[in-house]
Enzyme design. Structure first.
Site, PDB file in Angstrom:
ATOM      1  N   ARG A 105       0.670  -1.492   0.136  1.00 30.41           N
ATOM      2  CA  ARG A 105       0.317   0.200   0.253  1.00 30.41           C
ATOM      3  C   ARG A 105       1.207   1.410  -0.033  1.00 30.41           C
ATOM      4  O   ARG A 105       1.383   1.325   0.953  1.00 30.41           O
ATOM      5  CB  ARG A 105      -0.736   0.332   1.497  1.00 30.41           C
ATOM      6  CG  ARG A 105      -1.769   1.104   1.110  1.00 30.41           C
ATOM      7  CD  ARG A 105      -3.306   0.911   2.023  1.00 30.41           C
ATOM      8  NE  ARG A 105      -2.756   1.147   3.642  1.00 30.41           N
ATOM      9  CZ  ARG A 105      -3.338   0.599   4.887  1.00 30.41           C
ATOM     10  NH1 ARG A 105      -4.682   0.906   4.375  1.00 30.41           N
ATOM     11  NH2 ARG A 105      -2.591   0.204   5.748  1.00 30.41           N
ATOM     12  N   THR A 109      -0.610   7.744  -1.266  1.00 26.17           N
ATOM     13  CA  THR A 109      -1.952   7.790  -1.444  1.00 26.17           C
ATOM     14  C   THR A 109      -3.038   6.301  -1.336  1.00 26.17           C
ATOM     15  O   THR A 109      -4.298   6.423  -1.335  1.00 26.17           O
ATOM     16  CB  THR A 109      -2.192   7.594  -3.395  1.00 26.17           C
ATOM     17  OG1 THR A 109      -1.406   5.812  -3.430  1.00 26.17           O
ATOM     18  CG2 THR A 109      -1.347   8.179  -4.055  1.00 26.17           C
ATOM     19  N   ASP A 201       0.297  -4.006  12.696  1.00 28.79           N
ATOM     20  CA  ASP A 201       0.687  -3.818  11.237  1.00 28.79           C
ATOM     21  C   ASP A 201       0.777  -5.486  11.308  1.00 28.79           C
ATOM     22  O   ASP A 201       1.381  -5.695  12.064  1.00 28.79           O
ATOM     23  CB  ASP A 201       1.949  -2.548  10.921  1.00 28.79           C
ATOM     24  CG  ASP A 201       2.052  -3.980   9.370  1.00 28.79           C
ATOM     25  OD1 ASP A 201       2.407  -4.604   9.201  1.00 28.79           O
ATOM     26  OD2 ASP A 201       1.939  -2.367   8.843  1.00 28.79           O
ATOM     27  N   ASP A 204       4.585  -6.537  10.559  1.00 25.61           N
ATOM     28  CA  ASP A 204       5.671  -6.514  11.239  1.00 25.61           C
ATOM     29  C   ASP A 204       5.671  -7.170  12.190  1.00 25.61           C
ATOM     30  O   ASP A 204       6.170  -8.388  13.043  1.00 25.61           O
ATOM     31  CB  ASP A 204       5.313  -4.795  12.208  1.00 25.61           C
ATOM     32  CG  ASP A 204       6.020  -4.191  10.717  1.00 25.61           C
ATOM     33  OD1 ASP A 204       6.144  -4.061   9.573  1.00 25.61           O
ATOM     34  OD2 ASP A 204       5.544  -3.256  10.696  1.00 25.61           O
TER      35      ASP A 204
END
Length: 210
Positions: A105, A109, A201, A204
């Site tokens: 991603r 944006t 995340d 992660d």
């Protein structure tokens, strides 16, 4: 076909999600929980697999029983967090084939960018289950399914652990024929596109990179 959303409220799944959310849960335990939750979810997501009757010789007699009716499955994890779900599904269906789609991603944006795609050569003869722990904005899931649909698989399901309403809305709008399986529907996305309350995340936390 009307889109179907399946929220899995099984007590074992909900208990394990609570452990996933806890910021004190370490990498090893987090990885194990992802795999265990995925296995439990896969059990439900494959409930509609067709069966056929066969005869099996037991030590005592001949039994009429049922086996899978030749349905071929492919699991397609979205890199990189989707990799954490593969062991769980393969425990249940070890003969399935595995493809990979790499999307990240863009932080500016929030749109997905493809960097890798490798799908089974016979995907057009298989039912596909796409794996990604988080369904956030939905852009990554939509793009991954766009890529897969070009290969004309028999069917596609999407399986995630935690979803945001925004992601579900986009996915159901763009792909109303895809069944969505998730274990928790969270409140919203924050300004950075992360699910709230979420679990941070997932990539992660699976790979210990943060």
């Amino acid at each position: 076909m009307k889109n179907q959303i399946f929220i899995m409220n099984h007590p074992l799944i909900q208990h394990k999600i609570s452990l996933l959310r806890d910021k004190a849960t370490g990498v090893k335990e987090f990885r194990e929980m992802i795999s265990e939750i995925t296995m439990l979810m896969c059990y439900e997501a494959t409930r509609d697999l067709p069966l056929k009757e066969v005869e099996i010789e037991t030590p005592l007699a001949v039994a009429k029983t049922k086996i899978l009716a030749g349905r071929k499955i492919a699991f397609i994890p979205i890199l990189r967090a989707g990799i954490g779900m593969v062991d769980g599904v393969m425990e249940l269906i070890p003969a399935a084939k595995i493809g990979h789609i790499g999307l990240y991603r863009d932080p500016e944006t929030l749109r997905p960018v493809k960097y890798y795609s490798k799908l089974p050569s016979d995907i057009d003869d298989r039912d596909v289950i796409v794996l990604d722990p988080m369904l956030a904005t939905g852009g990554t899931a939509v793009d991954a399914i766009d890529i897969i649909k070009k290969e004309k698989p028999k069917s596609i399901k999407f399986m995630c652990i935690i979803a945001a309403p925004e992601g579900v809305s986009l996915l159901t709008e763009k792909h109303p024929d895809v069944q969505v399986y998730c274990a928790a529907m969270d409140e919203k996305l924050n300004d950075h596109g992360y699910i709230v309350p979420g679990l941070g995340d997932a990539g992660d936390r699976i790979f210990g990179t943060k």
